[in-house]
Design a protein around this motif. Structure first.
Motif, PDB file in Angstrom:
ATOM      1  N   GLU A 184      -7.271   8.286   0.056  1.00 17.70           N
ATOM      2  CA  GLU A 184      -7.544   7.290   0.727  1.00 17.70           C
ATOM      3  C   GLU A 184      -8.861   6.757   0.529  1.00 17.70           C
ATOM      4  O   GLU A 184      -9.034   5.572   0.513  1.00 17.70           O
ATOM      5  CB  GLU A 184      -7.337   7.790   2.576  1.00 17.70           C
ATOM      6  N   HIS A 185      -9.802   7.765   0.397  1.00 19.54           N
ATOM      7  CA  HIS A 185     -11.202   7.355   0.134  1.00 19.54           C
ATOM      8  C   HIS A 185     -11.268   6.428  -1.236  1.00 19.54           C
ATOM      9  O   HIS A 185     -12.023   5.466  -1.127  1.00 19.54           O
ATOM     10  CB  HIS A 185     -12.035   8.747   0.032  1.00 19.54           C
ATOM     11  N   ARG A 186     -10.501   6.956  -2.098  1.00 22.54           N
ATOM     12  CA  ARG A 186     -10.462   5.994  -3.516  1.00 22.54           C
ATOM     13  C   ARG A 186      -9.857   4.609  -3.101  1.00 22.54           C
ATOM     14  O   ARG A 186     -10.467   3.801  -3.666  1.00 22.54           O
ATOM     15  CB  ARG A 186      -9.708   6.939  -4.588  1.00 22.54           C
ATOM     16  N   ARG A 187      -8.819   4.679  -2.505  1.00 19.89           N
ATOM     17  CA  ARG A 187      -8.087   3.157  -2.285  1.00 19.89           C
ATOM     18  C   ARG A 187      -9.063   2.427  -1.680  1.00 19.89           C
ATOM     19  O   ARG A 187      -9.130   1.284  -2.122  1.00 19.89           O
ATOM     20  CB  ARG A 187      -6.907   3.248  -1.438  1.00 19.89           C
ATOM     21  N   SER A 188      -9.953   2.788  -0.634  1.00 21.69           N
ATOM     22  CA  SER A 188     -10.813   2.095   0.145  1.00 21.69           C
ATOM     23  C   SER A 188     -11.951   1.524  -0.900  1.00 21.69           C
ATOM     24  O   SER A 188     -12.413   0.507  -0.952  1.00 21.69           O
ATOM     25  CB  SER A 188     -11.242   2.383   1.549  1.00 21.69           C
ATOM     26  N   GLY A 218       0.917  -1.223   0.064  1.00 27.92           N
ATOM     27  CA  GLY A 218       0.058   0.093   0.076  1.00 27.92           C
ATOM     28  C   GLY A 218       0.794   1.423   0.016  1.00 27.92           C
ATOM     29  O   GLY A 218       0.274   2.395  -0.116  1.00 27.92           O
ATOM     30  N   ASN A 219       2.022   1.173  -0.076  1.00 26.35           N
ATOM     31  CA  ASN A 219       2.830   2.178   0.120  1.00 26.35           C
ATOM     32  C   ASN A 219       3.447   3.090  -1.091  1.00 26.35           C
ATOM     33  O   ASN A 219       4.417   3.997  -0.998  1.00 26.35           O
ATOM     34  CB  ASN A 219       4.271   2.042   0.918  1.00 26.35           C
ATOM     35  N   SER A 220       3.109   2.511  -2.328  1.00 26.21           N
ATOM     36  CA  SER A 220       3.514   2.932  -3.711  1.00 26.21           C
ATOM     37  C   SER A 220       2.772   4.179  -4.136  1.00 26.21           C
ATOM     38  O   SER A 220       1.516   4.354  -3.505  1.00 26.21           O
ATOM     39  CB  SER A 220       3.656   1.912  -4.408  1.00 26.21           C
ATOM     40  N   PHE A 221       2.974   4.565  -5.118  1.00 31.68           N
ATOM     41  CA  PHE A 221       2.282   5.474  -6.044  1.00 31.68           C
ATOM     42  C   PHE A 221       1.908   4.618  -7.317  1.00 31.68           C
ATOM     43  O   PHE A 221       2.840   4.141  -8.058  1.00 31.68           O
ATOM     44  CB  PHE A 221       3.076   6.687  -6.374  1.00 31.68           C
ATOM     45  N   MET A 246      -7.674   0.269 -10.162  1.00 30.80           N
ATOM     46  CA  MET A 246      -6.698  -0.271  -9.141  1.00 30.80           C
ATOM     47  C   MET A 246      -5.468   0.941  -9.005  1.00 30.80           C
ATOM     48  O   MET A 246      -4.446   0.744  -8.611  1.00 30.80           O
ATOM     49  CB  MET A 246      -6.159  -1.663  -9.794  1.00 30.80           C
ATOM     50  N   VAL A 247      -5.492   1.756  -9.732  1.00 27.39           N
ATOM     51  CA  VAL A 247      -4.586   2.865  -9.491  1.00 27.39           C
ATOM     52  C   VAL A 247      -4.810   4.288  -8.941  1.00 27.39           C
ATOM     53  O   VAL A 247      -6.048   4.708  -8.852  1.00 27.39           O
ATOM     54  CB  VAL A 247      -3.741   3.449 -11.034  1.00 27.39           C
TER      55      VAL A 247
END
Ligand SMILES: Nc1nc2c(ncn2[C@@H]2O[C@H](COP(=O)(O)OP(=O)(O)O)[C@@H](O)[C@H]2O)c(=O)[nH]1
Ligand SMILES: [Mg+2]
Length: 354
Positions: free
Chosen positions: A298-302, A83-86, A198-199
């Motif tokens: 963060e919102h998009r990732r979740s 989870g730590n990448s761009f 996914m990005v």
């Protein structure tokens, strides 16, 4: 983006061999790649060993049930380190120069000290293996770069399956300490939507002079992009490239932005002449800063993880249903009733789930 640090300390895992003693009883197995324990793979991946990372990816890509179980075990172990990448997606029609751009962009990023992983989703590659070969030659120098890792598109399975593998591969790469993940996809059909899902940042590569048929360009794909790169804007193309950039900037005004709080923009670049590449990285960094500050990152990732979860449920249901031989026979029989007009479609479907 934080400057690359030594987040992952190399634990002296050799890149040249996997540290396994040959086991004579397993001599006849095709390869020893599945012989490592989950623990060994985990340690290897975390230490940054490309060899271990490659094997871990092969494990999660496997269709074999036992490999799948171990692959998921490994992924669970590595999840806290991911989870730590761009994550950056790159799309565009075949020939837009995506692979060439990734080579130039990737070289610049590794030059700045970042570790870069390159993945691909190419729906055509399962039909003809040509594109992998093409990409390998396009990314020749990046492929030899010790700070880069290139994994061609998984070739087996449905688009949904390929999507799952790419997503999981991305997580493995993050656990292995890659700071930036570049995902290349051909902008045809569904794959660009899957990659958008996914990005963090999504780039659309278009060609100079394409401004004339802007109207013909799919609005949908432009609405997925955070930035439109007018590519192959070599010096001799500077004038039309500038015009095309202006056309796209005009156009995006009328479109829904892909990311809340971020204004989609256009800029010109040439990967062959290495112009505009630094500007793309500056844009990416400004995107990261803006979108993180607003909480949208963060919102998009979740949301992405949640969508993926539900998509996996749907796929599993589909596979269980059609994977059951008895069910398939029943489906075929009921189909005849529908065709004969003895049952409505709704009744037929209802009966299959009783
Ligand atoms: N003139 C010019 N040609 C480029 C540039 N970038 C890529 N190309 C060429 O465009 C062709 C397709 O490139 P490729 O990276 O394979 O495209 P992809 O299918 O989108 O991955 C190749 O012949 C490249 O050499 C560029 O910046 N300028
Ligand atoms: Mg390519």
């Amino acid at each position: 983006m934080e400057h690359p640090s030594s987040r992952h300390v190399m634990a002296g895992v050799s890149e040249s061999h996997d540290g396994m003693k040959p086991n004579p009883r397993k001599r006849f197995k095709k390869a020893n790649k599945q012989d490592m324990t989950v623990e060994e793979m985990k340690e290897g991946v975390l230490s940054g060993s490309r060899l271990h990372l490659g094997k871990a990816i092969t494990l999660i890509e496997s269709e074999n049930r036992e490999h799948r179980v171990r692959g998921q075990e490994l992924l669970t172990e590595l999840l806290p380190h991911s989870g730590n990448s761009f994550r950056i997606g790159i799309t565009g029609v075949p020939g837009a120069g995506k692979s060439t751009f990734i080579e130039t962009f990737g070289e610049m990023l590794t030059g700045l000290g970042y570790r870069v992983a390159v993945l691909a989703i190419d729906p055509s590659s399962s039909l003809h293996g040509g594109s992998i070969l093409g990409d390998k030659t396009r990314m020749e120098s990046l492929a030899r770069n010790p700070k880069a890792f290139i994994r061609p598109s998984p070739t087996a399975g449905t688009l949904g399956g390929v999507h799952k593998k790419t997503r999981e591969t991305m997580l493995l790469c993050e656990a292995a300490g890659y700071d930036i993940i570049l995902v290349e996809t051909v902008g045809v059909g569904q794959s660009e939507t899957l990659v958008r899902g996914m990005v963090d940042l999504f780039l659309l590569l278009v060609l100079t002079g394409a401004g004339d048929d802007l109207q013909g360009m799919k609005k949908g794909i432009m609405e997925l992009a955070d930035a439109i790169i007018v590519h192959k804007a070599d010096a001799k193309n500077a004038v039309p490239a500038k015009r095309t950039v202006a056309d796209y900037k005009q156009m995006v005004h009328f479109l829904q932005p892909a990311t809340k709080g971020w204004k989609t923009t256009a800029l010109a670049a040439s990967s062959l002449e290495r112009t505009g590449i630094k500007e793309i990285w500056e844009l990416a960094q400004s995107f990261e800063e803006t979108v993180k500050a607003s909480g949208e990152w963060e919102h998009r990732r979740s949301t992405q993880t949640k969508d993926w979860y539900y998509a996996m449920i749907t796929e599993q249901l589909h596979n269980r249903f059609f994977g059951d031989a008895e069910k398939r026979t029943q489906v075929k029989q009921v189909e005849q009733h529908v065709l004969d007009g003895r049952m409505t479609v709704a009744q037929a479907v209802e009966s299959l789930f009783e």
